[in-house]
Design an enzyme around this catalytic site. Structure first.
Site, PDB file in Angstrom:
ATOM      1  N   GLY A 106       0.760  -1.250   0.185  1.00 49.33           N
ATOM      2  CA  GLY A 106       0.070   0.224   0.015  1.00 49.33           C
ATOM      3  C   GLY A 106       1.043   1.270   0.186  1.00 49.33           C
ATOM      4  O   GLY A 106       1.314   1.829   0.996  1.00 49.33           O
TER       5      GLY A 106
ATOM      6  N   THR B 206       0.247   3.905  -3.133  1.00 44.29           N
ATOM      7  CA  THR B 206      -0.459   5.103  -3.856  1.00 44.29           C
ATOM      8  C   THR B 206      -1.687   5.286  -3.299  1.00 44.29           C
ATOM      9  O   THR B 206      -2.104   4.764  -2.674  1.00 44.29           O
ATOM     10  CB  THR B 206      -0.672   4.247  -5.232  1.00 44.29           C
ATOM     11  OG1 THR B 206       0.445   3.764  -5.675  1.00 44.29           O
ATOM     12  CG2 THR B 206      -1.208   5.602  -6.119  1.00 44.29           C
TER      13      THR B 206
ATOM     14  N   THR C 223       3.021   9.154  -8.619  1.00 38.43           N
ATOM     15  CA  THR C 223       4.456   9.135  -8.821  1.00 38.43           C
ATOM     16  C   THR C 223       5.263  10.010  -7.824  1.00 38.43           C
ATOM     17  O   THR C 223       6.307   9.508  -7.608  1.00 38.43           O
ATOM     18  CB  THR C 223       4.469  10.041 -10.104  1.00 38.43           C
ATOM     19  OG1 THR C 223       3.707   9.242 -11.388  1.00 38.43           O
ATOM     20  CG2 THR C 223       5.880   9.969 -10.798  1.00 38.43           C
TER      21      THR C 223
ATOM     22  N   GLU D 285      11.051  -5.744  -7.806  1.00 38.66           N
ATOM     23  CA  GLU D 285       9.495  -5.743  -8.287  1.00 38.66           C
ATOM     24  C   GLU D 285       9.846  -5.455  -9.964  1.00 38.66           C
ATOM     25  O   GLU D 285       9.036  -5.877 -10.443  1.00 38.66           O
ATOM     26  CB  GLU D 285       8.789  -4.430  -7.644  1.00 38.66           C
ATOM     27  CG  GLU D 285       7.337  -4.652  -8.218  1.00 38.66           C
ATOM     28  CD  GLU D 285       6.563  -3.333  -7.706  1.00 38.66           C
ATOM     29  OE1 GLU D 285       7.051  -2.275  -7.404  1.00 38.66           O
ATOM     30  OE2 GLU D 285       5.444  -3.642  -7.272  1.00 38.66           O
TER      31      GLU D 285
HETATM   32  C1  LIG Z   1      -4.152  -1.854 -12.043  1.00 40.56           C
HETATM   33  C2  LIG Z   1      -3.206  -0.891 -11.069  1.00 40.56           C
HETATM   34  C3  LIG Z   1      -2.685  -1.664 -10.007  1.00 40.56           C
HETATM   35  C4  LIG Z   1      -1.731  -0.888  -9.324  1.00 40.56           C
HETATM   36  N1  LIG Z   1      -1.570  -1.744  -8.033  1.00 40.56           N
HETATM   37  C5  LIG Z   1      -0.658  -0.997  -6.972  1.00 40.56           C
HETATM   38  C6  LIG Z   1      -0.462  -1.263  -5.765  1.00 40.56           C
HETATM   39  O1  LIG Z   1      -0.753  -2.701  -5.774  1.00 40.56           O
HETATM   40  N2  LIG Z   1       0.123  -0.753  -4.892  1.00 40.56           N
HETATM   41  C7  LIG Z   1       0.377   0.722  -5.123  1.00 40.56           C
HETATM   42  O2  LIG Z   1       0.964   1.350  -4.107  1.00 40.56           O
HETATM   43  N3  LIG Z   1       0.202   1.235  -6.352  1.00 40.56           N
HETATM   44  C8  LIG Z   1      -0.388   0.554  -7.270  1.00 40.56           C
HETATM   45  N4  LIG Z   1      -0.615   1.261  -8.494  1.00 40.56           N
HETATM   46  C9  LIG Z   1      -0.396   2.509  -8.646  1.00 40.56           C
HETATM   47  C10 LIG Z   1       0.867   2.599  -9.730  1.00 40.56           C
HETATM   48  O3  LIG Z   1       1.926   2.522  -9.194  1.00 40.56           O
HETATM   49  C11 LIG Z   1       0.421   4.198 -10.116  1.00 40.56           C
HETATM   50  O4  LIG Z   1      -0.466   4.384 -10.961  1.00 40.56           O
HETATM   51  C12 LIG Z   1       1.744   4.710 -10.860  1.00 40.56           C
HETATM   52  O5  LIG Z   1       2.818   4.929  -9.852  1.00 40.56           O
HETATM   53  C13 LIG Z   1       1.449   6.075 -11.470  1.00 40.56           C
HETATM   54  O6  LIG Z   1       1.059   7.161 -10.579  1.00 40.56           O
HETATM   55  P1  LIG Z   1      -0.344   7.788 -10.907  1.00 40.56           P
HETATM   56  O7  LIG Z   1      -1.552   6.819 -11.281  1.00 40.56           O
HETATM   57  O8  LIG Z   1      -0.882   8.660  -9.534  1.00 40.56           O
HETATM   58  O9  LIG Z   1       0.049   8.673 -12.044  1.00 40.56           O
HETATM   59  P2  LIG Z   1       0.430  10.483 -11.823  1.00 40.56           P
HETATM   60  O10 LIG Z   1       1.501  10.429 -10.781  1.00 40.56           O
HETATM   61  O11 LIG Z   1      -0.847  10.919 -11.549  1.00 40.56           O
HETATM   62  O12 LIG Z   1       1.044  10.635 -13.459  1.00 40.56           O
HETATM   63  C14 LIG Z   1       0.149  10.881 -14.485  1.00 40.56           C
HETATM   64  C15 LIG Z   1       1.001  10.643 -15.610  1.00 40.56           C
HETATM   65  O13 LIG Z   1       1.616  11.954 -15.670  1.00 40.56           O
HETATM   66  C16 LIG Z   1       3.232  11.493 -15.679  1.00 40.56           C
HETATM   67  N5  LIG Z   1       3.990  12.365 -14.968  1.00 40.56           N
HETATM   68  C17 LIG Z   1       3.825  12.764 -13.766  1.00 40.56           C
HETATM   69  N6  LIG Z   1       4.765  13.596 -13.426  1.00 40.56           N
HETATM   70  C18 LIG Z   1       5.740  13.636 -14.386  1.00 40.56           C
HETATM   71  C19 LIG Z   1       6.904  14.326 -14.808  1.00 40.56           C
HETATM   72  N7  LIG Z   1       7.459  15.098 -13.799  1.00 40.56           N
HETATM   73  N8  LIG Z   1       7.475  14.297 -15.961  1.00 40.56           N
HETATM   74  C20 LIG Z   1       6.965  13.546 -16.919  1.00 40.56           C
HETATM   75  N9  LIG Z   1       5.671  12.916 -16.795  1.00 40.56           N
HETATM   76  C21 LIG Z   1       5.103  12.928 -15.496  1.00 40.56           C
HETATM   77  C22 LIG Z   1       3.346  10.073 -15.394  1.00 40.56           C
HETATM   78  O14 LIG Z   1       4.137   9.411 -16.073  1.00 40.56           O
HETATM   79  C23 LIG Z   1       1.937   9.508 -15.841  1.00 40.56           C
HETATM   80  O15 LIG Z   1       1.874   9.049 -16.860  1.00 40.56           O
HETATM   81  C24 LIG Z   1      -1.372   0.210  -9.430  1.00 40.56           C
HETATM   82  C25 LIG Z   1      -2.003   0.986 -10.481  1.00 40.56           C
HETATM   83  C26 LIG Z   1      -2.749   0.486 -11.354  1.00 40.56           C
HETATM   84  C27 LIG Z   1      -3.462   1.096 -12.424  1.00 40.56           C
END
Ligand SMILES: Cc1cc2nc3c(=O)[nH]c(=O)nc-3n(C[C@H](O)[C@H](O)[C@H](O)COP(=O)(O)OP(=O)(O)OC[C@H]3O[C@@H](n4cnc5c(N)ncnc54)[C@H](O)[C@@H]3O)c2cc1C
Length: 387
Positions: free
Chosen positions: A123, A125, A131, A245
Site C-alpha cells: 500500500g 499509492t 508518482t 519488483e
Molecule cells: C491496475 C493497477 C494496479 C496498481 N497496483 C498498485 C499497488 O498494488 N500498490 C500501489 O501502491 N500502487 C499500485 N498502483 C499504482 C501505480 O503504481 C501508479 O498508478 C503509478 O505509480 C502512477 O501514478 P499515478 O497513477 O498517480 O499517476 P500520476 O503520478 O498522476 O501521473 C500521471 C501521468 O503523468 C506522468 N508524469 C507525472 N509527473 C511527471 C513528470 N514530472 N514528468 C513527466 N511525466 C510525468 C506520469 O508518467 C503518468 O503517465 C496500481 C495502478 C494500477 C493502474
C-alpha cells in the site's frame, strides 16, 4: 518456439509450463469476464512452491535467486496466464526480509513461504500521491503500544486476497520533516484483524482483471510491534524493494511478448488470404520479426539487471531500463499480434485482446515510463532536473 533466454532454469520452466497447461485460456477468460480472482491457479502455484523461490531456505523457501523468480513469472505470462494475481507474494516479503527484526522474520517468513500467510498487498499509492510518493498523507499517530492510522490509499492490488499488507504511511508530516522523503514509515498490517475495525476495502473495476482496490483507514489500530525497521525511514525501505519488483515485472512483459510472437507467427503461417499465407507478405513478417528483435534486446537487459541484483551490486538504473524496454517490447508485440490477426484479434476466444489489455498496464505501473526516462536523464546522463 525456443528463444535464447529459455535456457535458464529449464526444469523450473518446464514445471511451470505443465502447471499452466491446467489453466488454459478458457479459465482466464471466464475470470476476466467476471473480474474474479484466480484462486485455483494461485493455490496450485503456492503448493508447487513457485511463489517462495526468493525466500531463503532457513525460512522455508527455496532460496533461489531473482532470475529463478523471473523464469517462473515469464512462463506464466508466456502461457497466456497472468502473474499479476500473485506476483507480489514473491517479492513483497523482501521488505520484511531486508528490514524486519529477527522476531518479525521468524514470525512471518516461514508462513509466507508455506503459503499459510499471503503477504501480497503493497500500500503506497494514494488518490493525490502516485508518482510523487513523498506527497502521501495517510498518517500513523503513535498512541501507546499502537499506531492509529487514518487516510486513504488507491490502486492497492490483491488487498482482498492478502492476510498481510506492507503499508507506507507518514509518521511525521512532510512539512515537519527535514527532507520530503523523511518521516515515512512501514507498517505490516494484519488484514484479517483490520477489515471492519478501521479498514474498509472497496474494489475498483478496471480494464483488466487485477483485483485492485481503494482502502479507507479510519483510526485503524496497528501494534507498534508491526513497525518494520526504524520509524521515519520507510521510504528507503520501500525503494530498496522496488528493484526486485521492476525486474520481475519486466520478466512478465518478456513472457507476454513471447506469447504474442508465438501466436502471431503461428497465425501468419496458417491464415490464407489471396490464396497464400499472410506470413508470406513482408508487410506481415517484418512487424513479427521486429517484435522478436525488441523482445530479445529487452530480455538481455532483464538478464543483466538480474545478474547485478543477484551479485548484490547497485542495479536501480538497470532495473528501470529492463522494465522500460520489456514493457515497450510487450506492448509493441501486443499491437503487432492484434494486427496480424485482423478481426479475429478482437474476438475474446483468441485471448489476444485480453493479453493486449493486460500488458498495457506495465507502462504505467509499478512506475510509469516517463519517470524511468527522467531517472536515466538525470541520474545517468546528468541532465538538469525538471522536478
Ligand atoms: C491496475 C493497477 C494496479 C496498481 N497496483 C498498485 C499497488 O498494488 N500498490 C500501489 O501502491 N500502487 C499500485 N498502483 C499504482 C501505480 O503504481 C501508479 O498508478 C503509478 O505509480 C502512477 O501514478 P499515478 O497513477 O498517480 O499517476 P500520476 O503520478 O498522476 O501521473 C500521471 C501521468 O503523468 C506522468 N508524469 C507525472 N509527473 C511527471 C513528470 N514530472 N514528468 C513527466 N511525466 C510525468 C506520469 O508518467 C503518468 O503517465 C496500481 C495502478 C494500477 C493502474
Amino acid at each position: 518456439m525456443t528463444y535464447g533466454g529459455d535456457q535458464t532454469f529449464p526444469e523450473i520452466r518446464e514445471a511451470v509450463r505443465k502447471l499452466c497447461a491446467r489453466f488454459p485460456g478458457q479459465y482466464w477468460r471466464a475470470l476476466d469476464r467476471e473480474r474474479e480472482y484466480p484462486t485455483e491457479f494461485v493455490t496450485a502455484l503456492t503448493e508447487a512452491g513457485f511463489l517462495s523461490v526468493l525466500i531463503p531456505e532457513e525460512y522455508g523457501g527455496s532460496g533461489l535467486g531473482l532470475s529463478a523468480g523471473a523464469a517462473v513469472l515469464e512462463e506464466i505470462h508466456r502461457s497466456g496466464g497472468n502473474g499479476g494475481a500473485c506476483h507480489a507474494q514473491m517479492y513483497t516479503m523482501g521488505t520484511v526480509l531486508a528490514h524486519g527484526s529477527p522476531a518479525q522474520k521468524a514470525a512471518y517468513l516461514p508462513k509466507v513461504a508455506s503459503g499459510e500467510l499471503r503477504l501480497q498487498a503493497f500500500g503506497v499509492t494514494e488518490p493525490d500521491a502516485g508518482t510523487d510518493t513523498t506527497r502521501i498523507t495517510t498518517f500513523a499517530r503513535r498512541d501507546g503500544d499502537h499506531y492509529v492510522v487514518s487516510g486513504q490509499k488507491l490502486w492497492i492490488s490483491r488487498a482482498e486476497h492478502s492476510d498481510l499488507m506492507v503499508l507506507l504511511c507518514r509518521t511525521t508530516a512532510r512539512d515537519a520533516s527535514a527532507k520530503p522523503s523523511d518521516g515515512m514509515s512501514v507498517l505490516l498490517v494484519d488484514m484479517r484483524e483490520a477489515v471492519g475495525n478501521g479498514l474498509t476495502i472497496r474494489p475498483v473495476r478496471t480494464m483488466i482483471n487485477h483485483a485492485t482496490t481503494e482502502l479507507f483507514f479510519e483510526d485503524l489500530k496497528v501494534p507498534v510491534a508491526n513497525l518494520i525497521g526504524e520509524e521515519g525511514k520507510g521510504f528507503r525501505y520501500i525503494l530498496s524493494g522496488m528493484n526486485a519488483e521492476r525486474i520481475l515485472i519486466a520478466s512478465e512483459c518478456i513472457g507476454d511478448a513471447k506469447f504474442f510472437i508465438d501466436r502471431a507467427s503461428h497465425y501468419a503461417k496458417e491464415r490464407a488470404v489471396f490464396g497464400r499465407p499472410i506470413g508470406e507478405n513482408q508487410g506481415v513478417q517484418f512487424p513479427i520479426a521486429r517484435a522478436y528483435v525488441q523482445m530479445t534486446a529487452a530480455e538481455l537487459m532483464v538478464q543483466r539487471a538480474c545478474d547485478l541484483f543477484e551479485a548484490g551490486l547497485p542495479c536501480g538504473t538497470e532495473a528501470n531500463m529492463a522494465k522500460l524496454t520489456a514493457s515497450e517490447a510487450s506492448w509493441y508485440a501486443a499491437d503487432m499480434c492484434l494486427q496480424t490477426h485482423g478481426g479475429f484479434g478482437f474476438a475474446e476466444d483468441y485471448d489476444i485482446e485480453r493479453k493486449f489489455r493486460e500488458t498495457r498496464l506495465y507502462q504505467v505501473a509499478p512506475i510509469s515510463t516517463n519517470l524511468i526516462l527522467s531517472h536515466v536523464a538525470t541520474h545517468v546522463l546528468d541532465l538538469p532536473k525538471s522536478f
